[in-house]
Design a protein around this motif. Structure first.
Motif, PDB file in Angstrom:
ATOM      1  N   UNK A  30      20.214  13.383 -23.253  1.00  0.00           N
ATOM      2  CA  UNK A  30      19.685  13.220 -21.797  1.00  0.00           C
ATOM      3  C   UNK A  30      18.457  11.937 -22.027  1.00  0.00           C
ATOM      4  N   UNK A  31      17.658  12.120 -22.988  1.00  0.00           N
ATOM      5  CA  UNK A  31      16.578  11.347 -23.078  1.00  0.00           C
ATOM      6  C   UNK A  31      17.162   9.815 -23.376  1.00  0.00           C
ATOM      7  N   UNK A  32      18.051   9.788 -24.245  1.00  0.00           N
ATOM      8  CA  UNK A  32      18.795   8.708 -24.655  1.00  0.00           C
ATOM      9  C   UNK A  32      19.234   7.812 -23.524  1.00  0.00           C
ATOM     10  N   UNK A  33      20.175   8.414 -22.550  1.00  0.00           N
ATOM     11  CA  UNK A  33      20.574   8.115 -21.377  1.00  0.00           C
ATOM     12  C   UNK A  33      19.460   7.617 -20.285  1.00  0.00           C
ATOM     13  N   UNK A  34      18.354   8.410 -20.361  1.00  0.00           N
ATOM     14  CA  UNK A  34      17.415   7.980 -19.502  1.00  0.00           C
ATOM     15  C   UNK A  34      16.826   6.670 -19.936  1.00  0.00           C
ATOM     16  N   UNK A  35      16.647   6.495 -21.035  1.00  0.00           N
ATOM     17  CA  UNK A  35      15.898   5.198 -21.549  1.00  0.00           C
ATOM     18  C   UNK A  35      16.984   3.909 -21.426  1.00  0.00           C
ATOM     19  N   UNK A  36      18.346   4.285 -21.246  1.00  0.00           N
ATOM     20  CA  UNK A  36      19.186   3.216 -20.945  1.00  0.00           C
ATOM     21  C   UNK A  36      19.099   2.707 -19.634  1.00  0.00           C
ATOM     22  N   UNK A  37      18.852   3.612 -18.661  1.00  0.00           N
ATOM     23  CA  UNK A  37      18.833   3.308 -17.137  1.00  0.00           C
ATOM     24  C   UNK A  37      17.237   3.109 -16.709  1.00  0.00           C
ATOM     25  N   UNK A  38      16.252   3.450 -17.541  1.00  0.00           N
ATOM     26  CA  UNK A  38      14.847   3.381 -17.121  1.00  0.00           C
ATOM     27  C   UNK A  38      14.603   1.999 -16.463  1.00  0.00           C
ATOM     28  N   UNK A  39      14.152   1.983 -15.354  1.00  0.00           N
ATOM     29  CA  UNK A  39      13.878   0.760 -14.855  1.00  0.00           C
ATOM     30  C   UNK A  39      14.571  -0.146 -13.837  1.00  0.00           C
ATOM     31  N   UNK A  40      16.014   0.606 -13.713  1.00  0.00           N
ATOM     32  CA  UNK A  40      17.269   0.334 -12.867  1.00  0.00           C
ATOM     33  C   UNK A  40      16.674   0.463 -11.318  1.00  0.00           C
ATOM     34  N   UNK A  41      16.935  -0.411 -10.445  1.00  0.00           N
ATOM     35  CA  UNK A  41      16.502  -0.336  -8.879  1.00  0.00           C
ATOM     36  C   UNK A  41      17.148   1.051  -8.438  1.00  0.00           C
ATOM     37  N   UNK A  42      16.270   1.509  -7.410  1.00  0.00           N
ATOM     38  CA  UNK A  42      16.653   2.524  -6.556  1.00  0.00           C
ATOM     39  C   UNK A  42      18.120   2.102  -6.042  1.00  0.00           C
ATOM     40  N   UNK A  64       0.953  -1.310   0.078  1.00  0.00           N
ATOM     41  CA  UNK A  64       0.021  -0.177   0.031  1.00  0.00           C
ATOM     42  C   UNK A  64       0.798   1.294  -0.072  1.00  0.00           C
ATOM     43  N   UNK A  65       1.761   1.328  -1.010  1.00  0.00           N
ATOM     44  CA  UNK A  65       2.617   2.580  -1.134  1.00  0.00           C
ATOM     45  C   UNK A  65       1.731   4.038  -1.497  1.00  0.00           C
ATOM     46  N   UNK A  66       1.966   4.924  -0.711  1.00  0.00           N
ATOM     47  CA  UNK A  66       1.258   6.141  -1.226  1.00  0.00           C
ATOM     48  C   UNK A  66       1.567   6.588  -2.507  1.00  0.00           C
ATOM     49  N   UNK A  67       2.732   6.180  -3.442  1.00  0.00           N
ATOM     50  CA  UNK A  67       3.028   6.467  -4.716  1.00  0.00           C
ATOM     51  C   UNK A  67       2.869   5.186  -5.568  1.00  0.00           C
ATOM     52  N   UNK A  68       2.140   5.498  -6.527  1.00  0.00           N
ATOM     53  CA  UNK A  68       1.802   4.055  -7.421  1.00  0.00           C
ATOM     54  C   UNK A  68       3.101   3.701  -8.013  1.00  0.00           C
ATOM     55  N   UNK A  69       3.249   2.446  -8.486  1.00  0.00           N
ATOM     56  CA  UNK A  69       4.181   1.748  -9.416  1.00  0.00           C
ATOM     57  C   UNK A  69       4.142   2.496 -10.790  1.00  0.00           C
ATOM     58  N   UNK A  70       5.147   2.246 -11.565  1.00  0.00           N
ATOM     59  CA  UNK A  70       6.357   1.509 -11.135  1.00  0.00           C
ATOM     60  C   UNK A  70       7.398   2.364 -10.593  1.00  0.00           C
ATOM     61  N   UNK A  71       8.433   1.474  -9.842  1.00  0.00           N
ATOM     62  CA  UNK A  71       9.425   2.264  -9.184  1.00  0.00           C
ATOM     63  C   UNK A  71      10.895   1.964  -9.778  1.00  0.00           C
ATOM     64  N   UNK A  72      11.993   2.614  -9.162  1.00  0.00           N
ATOM     65  CA  UNK A  72      13.296   2.626  -9.648  1.00  0.00           C
ATOM     66  C   UNK A  72      13.422   3.635 -10.313  1.00  0.00           C
ATOM     67  N   UNK A  73      14.263   3.770 -11.485  1.00  0.00           N
ATOM     68  CA  UNK A  73      14.134   4.708 -12.442  1.00  0.00           C
ATOM     69  C   UNK A  73      12.892   4.990 -13.338  1.00  0.00           C
ATOM     70  N   UNK A  74      12.356   6.216 -13.112  1.00  0.00           N
ATOM     71  CA  UNK A  74      11.056   6.179 -13.860  1.00  0.00           C
ATOM     72  C   UNK A  74      10.656   7.620 -14.246  1.00  0.00           C
ATOM     73  N   UNK A  75       9.590   7.574 -15.209  1.00  0.00           N
ATOM     74  CA  UNK A  75       9.018   9.074 -15.334  1.00  0.00           C
ATOM     75  C   UNK A  75       7.569   9.122 -15.542  1.00  0.00           C
ATOM     76  N   UNK A  76       7.179  10.112 -15.163  1.00  0.00           N
ATOM     77  CA  UNK A  76       5.614  10.414 -14.799  1.00  0.00           C
ATOM     78  C   UNK A  76       5.228  11.539 -15.636  1.00  0.00           C
ATOM     79  N   UNK A  77       4.268  11.643 -16.531  1.00  0.00           N
ATOM     80  CA  UNK A  77       3.691  12.782 -16.853  1.00  0.00           C
ATOM     81  C   UNK A  77       3.506  13.947 -16.087  1.00  0.00           C
TER      82      UNK A  77
END
Length: 570
Positions: free
Chosen positions: A362-374, A316-329
């Protein structure tokens, strides 16, 4: 720097739990089985008087000042829960402040060496000696009234005055409360695994708690309340904590949400974030900053997003998934941040850095690390830069070692919050080792004459990977995105993994405030950035004040409450 859970916050609360559990520093694995030793003492007329977290106390009616310490075979967490549950029924006045349960080193007793003396909190003069061999030991403590105790009259006048101690080694320890003067004999019935060697080398450390046992437990309970579900009382508790421990008096803010539009947000805008939930204030207390989380704005082909490194535990986290390196609108993120009761400041990069910001890389690097754990693996290393001057007093290397040993004992290696994940994997990088427990690591660092805090202060390196991933806490992720966006001068060597949230917002990277829309100025005219939301004003001492330099923030002290940053090029 991570999203927390109101029901199960074990991993995120690890640092607090370690400090809380420094009260109960004793460990199992005795040379003789516990049942055999207990049986022998029972036959001699001893009885089990009390069970503590990790040891039991045996006494004999004919010897009221003598006790036998016997380790539990398993952790007795029920003792701690019972103590906390009964805290309001305990005798004695509650401790005044948060974290008033941390003991201070008074002396170190050498095995079969000379006696040591110190003055206790009740004005009692202590003299103690330790004798023993490879199988057991006797600790003889002589207590008498001191002629030099005039300054302790107020404490001594209390009928409940007592002296609460932790007698510890790097491998274990035990608690004892002295209620009266006279000679006291404490028999350590059996050394724990590796403990005799440690006592021979380093002695038995004597730590004094600032209050009685009941006051200490009351302080534990008061501190733990900082981590309750966010609500008016819990928020006020955290406000009080920051005022007491950091001398930061938060000021109420009436503006609420400042309705910035997406077109008001640019690539690289830095989001400085605080949540008054116990964890963020604890991070702030440790680092000296006024934020506990960091995020960054980035435009993609599908619109504006807030990018961050996060985590959550439980169902029951207060912030919804996904977790790790993420992006949110962006709009979704703003609503979630409002629901989470965030304080958020939007910091605009200075013009020269905005001009260098390469959105594509910056965007290219983000997509490389997206989803890596905290980045729990190097969470500790971001702010542990020195041997003595990062952890709040009275924590010193001997107490730090005991806390780490207790951490290892309580949380199994397979758990995300284990010491192996938080500390040992990082130390393995530093020493090219493959240890999975502290005893192995001591075998690596002891011959080098390096203690555990010195080892932890060795700078983290960005290229190190943990289980195949880069390990990035929130602000480390933001700084690495800046690096990959190309905003820094070529050849500037700064390890992102050595930075804290405070370090990053103090860097001279940001605009002085001219960019702010009128909405921001009307809401918070005195701030040099735009506070997007929050019921308290988010101030950032030292904001945008430190010019970049090589190896920045690799060896900086951070002692509360002043958090003096000396030397300036640390």
């Amino acid at each position: 720097p991570a999203h927390k859970n109101k029901h199960d916050m074990m991993a995120q609360k690890t640092i607090l739990l370690l400090l809380v559990c420094s009260l109960f520093l004793s460990f199992c694995s005795a040379h003789s089985t516990v049942s055999e030793v207990r049986s022998a003492y029972l036959e001699r007329g001893f009885v089990v008087q009390e069970h503590h977290l990790l040891h039991e106390v045996m006494t004999h009616s004919a010897e009221p000042n003598s006790v036998v310490i016997l380790p539990h075979e398993h952790v007795n967490l029920s003792w701690l829960w019972n103590e906390l549950h009964q805290v309001h029924q305990l005798d004695g006045e509650p401790a005044e402040g948060y974290f008033d349960f941390l003991p201070a080193l008074q002396s170190t007793l050498q095995l079969n060496g000379a006696s040591s003396q110190w003055l206790g909190r009740c004005g009692w003069q202590f003299s103690a000696s330790l004798t023993g061999n490879a199988s057991s030991a006797n600790l003889i403590v002589q207590i008498k009234e001191s002629a030099s105790s005039a300054n302790h009259d107020a404490v001594r006048s209390s009928p409940s005055c007592s002296e609460f101690y932790d007698f510890g080694t790097r491998e274990g320890g035990f608690l004892h409360e002295f209620l009266r003067t006279g000679e006291h004999r404490i028999e350590i019935a059996s050394w724990r695994q590796y403990e005799y060697q440690d006592v021979q080398t380093r002695g038995l450390r004597v730590f004094l708690f600032p209050g009685s046992r009941s006051q200490t437990i009351a302080s534990v309970a008061k501190t733990a309340e900082l981590f309750n579900e966010v609500g008016p009382k819990q928020v006020q508790d955290n406000v009080d904590f920051l005022a007491q421990q950091m001398q930061w008096a938060l000021q109420p803010r009436a503006a609420g949400l400042v309705a910035l539009q997406e077109e008001d947000i640019q690539n690289g805008d830095y989001l400085a974030i605080t949540r008054l939930d116990g964890l963020d204030p604890l991070i702030m207390f440790g680092t000296g900053g006024h934020t506990g989380h960091t995020a960054v704005a980035l435009w993609f082909e599908d619109g504006l997003h807030i990018c961050e490194s996060t985590d959550a535990v439980g169902n029951h986290p207060y912030w919804p998934p996904p977790y790790g390196v993420i992006r949110t609108p962006f709009k979704q993120w703003v609503q979630q941040a409002m629901d989470a009761h965030y304080l958020v400041g939007v910091l605009r990069l200075a013009p020269q850095y905005r001009e260098r910001f390469n959105n594509a890389t910056a965007a290219e690097w983000f997509f490389k690390v997206q989803g890596m754990p905290y980045g729990w693996h190097n969470f500790i290393f971001t702010f542990m830069d020195t041997e003595f001057n990062n952890l709040p007093r009275p924590i010193t290397p001997p107490l730090f070692e005991q806390v780490m040993a207790l951490w290892e004992r309580i949380i199994p290696i397979g758990d995300r919050g284990s010491l192996y994940n938080f500390l040992l994997q990082g130390l393995n990088h530093r020493f090219n080792s493959s240890c999975t427990d502290l005893h192995c690591m001591y075998g690596v660092i002891d011959p080098l004459k390096v203690n555990l805090e010195q080892a932890t202060a060795i700078p983290e390196q960005d290229q190190w990977r943990y289980e195949g991933n880069y390990s990035m806490v929130c602000d480390v992720f933001v700084f690495r995105l800046y690096q990959n966006a190309g905003i820094f001068a070529a050849g500037l060597d700064i390890q992102a993994t050595e930075q804290t949230p405070k370090d990053t917002y103090q860097m001279a990277l940001f605009d002085t405030g001219e960019w702010r829309p009128q909405l921001c100025i009307d809401a918070d005219p005195a701030l040099p950035y735009c506070q997007l939301m929050g019921n308290y004003t988010l101030t950032l001492p030292g904001y945008n004040s430190i010019a970049l330099y090589g190896s920045m923030n690799h060896a900086c002290p951070s002692l509360p409450p002043v958090y003096a940053r000396m030397p300036t090029n640390c």
